[in-house]
Design a protein around this motif. Sequence first.
Motif, PDB file in Angstrom:
ATOM      1  N   GLU A 145      -0.598   0.444  -2.901  1.00 60.48           N
ATOM      2  CA  GLU A 145      -1.461   1.617  -3.083  1.00 60.48           C
ATOM      3  C   GLU A 145      -0.621   2.889  -3.112  1.00 60.48           C
ATOM      4  O   GLU A 145      -0.843   3.771  -3.944  1.00 60.48           O
ATOM      5  CB  GLU A 145      -2.520   1.690  -1.976  1.00 60.48           C
ATOM      6  CG  GLU A 145      -3.440   2.884  -2.103  1.00 60.48           C
ATOM      7  CD  GLU A 145      -4.226   2.935  -3.403  1.00 60.48           C
ATOM      8  OE1 GLU A 145      -4.523   4.050  -3.865  1.00 60.48           O
ATOM      9  OE2 GLU A 145      -4.541   1.871  -3.976  1.00 60.48           O
ATOM     10  N   LYS A 146       0.342   3.004  -2.208  1.00 56.46           N
ATOM     11  CA  LYS A 146       1.218   4.181  -2.181  1.00 56.46           C
ATOM     12  C   LYS A 146       2.031   4.271  -3.470  1.00 56.46           C
ATOM     13  O   LYS A 146       2.185   5.350  -4.042  1.00 56.46           O
ATOM     14  CB  LYS A 146       2.131   4.124  -0.962  1.00 56.46           C
ATOM     15  CG  LYS A 146       3.043   5.323  -0.829  1.00 56.46           C
ATOM     16  CD  LYS A 146       2.263   6.596  -0.615  1.00 56.46           C
ATOM     17  CE  LYS A 146       3.207   7.760  -0.348  1.00 56.46           C
ATOM     18  NZ  LYS A 146       2.489   9.018  -0.217  1.00 56.46           N
ATOM     19  N   LEU A 147       2.537   3.139  -3.965  1.00 58.30           N
ATOM     20  CA  LEU A 147       3.269   3.143  -5.228  1.00 58.30           C
ATOM     21  C   LEU A 147       2.371   3.590  -6.386  1.00 58.30           C
ATOM     22  O   LEU A 147       2.800   4.343  -7.255  1.00 58.30           O
ATOM     23  CB  LEU A 147       3.856   1.767  -5.520  1.00 58.30           C
ATOM     24  CG  LEU A 147       5.105   1.409  -4.713  1.00 58.30           C
ATOM     25  CD1 LEU A 147       5.452  -0.062  -4.884  1.00 58.30           C
ATOM     26  CD2 LEU A 147       6.281   2.289  -5.121  1.00 58.30           C
ATOM     27  N   ARG A 148       1.105   3.153  -6.380  1.00 56.76           N
ATOM     28  CA  ARG A 148       0.159   3.594  -7.414  1.00 56.76           C
ATOM     29  C   ARG A 148      -0.040   5.108  -7.345  1.00 56.76           C
ATOM     30  O   ARG A 148      -0.080   5.792  -8.374  1.00 56.76           O
ATOM     31  CB  ARG A 148      -1.186   2.889  -7.253  1.00 56.76           C
ATOM     32  CG  ARG A 148      -1.196   1.463  -7.706  1.00 56.76           C
ATOM     33  CD  ARG A 148      -2.613   0.865  -7.645  1.00 56.76           C
ATOM     34  NE  ARG A 148      -2.525  -0.560  -7.481  1.00 56.76           N
ATOM     35  CZ  ARG A 148      -2.840  -1.232  -6.365  1.00 56.76           C
ATOM     36  NH1 ARG A 148      -3.302  -0.606  -5.317  1.00 56.76           N
ATOM     37  NH2 ARG A 148      -2.707  -2.530  -6.309  1.00 56.76           N
ATOM     38  N   GLU A 149      -0.175   5.637  -6.131  1.00 61.92           N
ATOM     39  CA  GLU A 149      -0.343   7.078  -5.950  1.00 61.92           C
ATOM     40  C   GLU A 149       0.877   7.837  -6.461  1.00 61.92           C
ATOM     41  O   GLU A 149       0.745   8.878  -7.114  1.00 61.92           O
ATOM     42  CB  GLU A 149      -0.572   7.411  -4.475  1.00 61.92           C
ATOM     43  CG  GLU A 149      -1.893   6.953  -3.928  1.00 61.92           C
ATOM     44  CD  GLU A 149      -1.986   7.121  -2.413  1.00 61.92           C
ATOM     45  OE1 GLU A 149      -1.131   7.807  -1.815  1.00 61.92           O
ATOM     46  OE2 GLU A 149      -2.923   6.561  -1.827  1.00 61.92           O
TER      47      GLU A 149
END
Length: 70
Positions: free
Chosen positions: A51-55
């Motif tokens: 999720e952090k990588l997507r953000e």
Amino acid sequence: PTSLPLAKVEAQREQRAAECAAARRQRDAMLAAQRIRGADGQWYTGEQRLEKLRELEKAIAEHCGGNAAR
């Protein structure tokens, strides 16, 4: 519509460049690290890391003119 003063446009461009560079550094660090710890000191789960990588990819696309690659 009124145009923005040149100094303001330049300041916005510099801010975008700084945000772009910061997002890329964070993404690169996350990709290089085997484990990531959040600001609260807890280790990220696999899903939290994704999720952090997507953000970060979204921030890179926004602040780097849509170019996520270096």
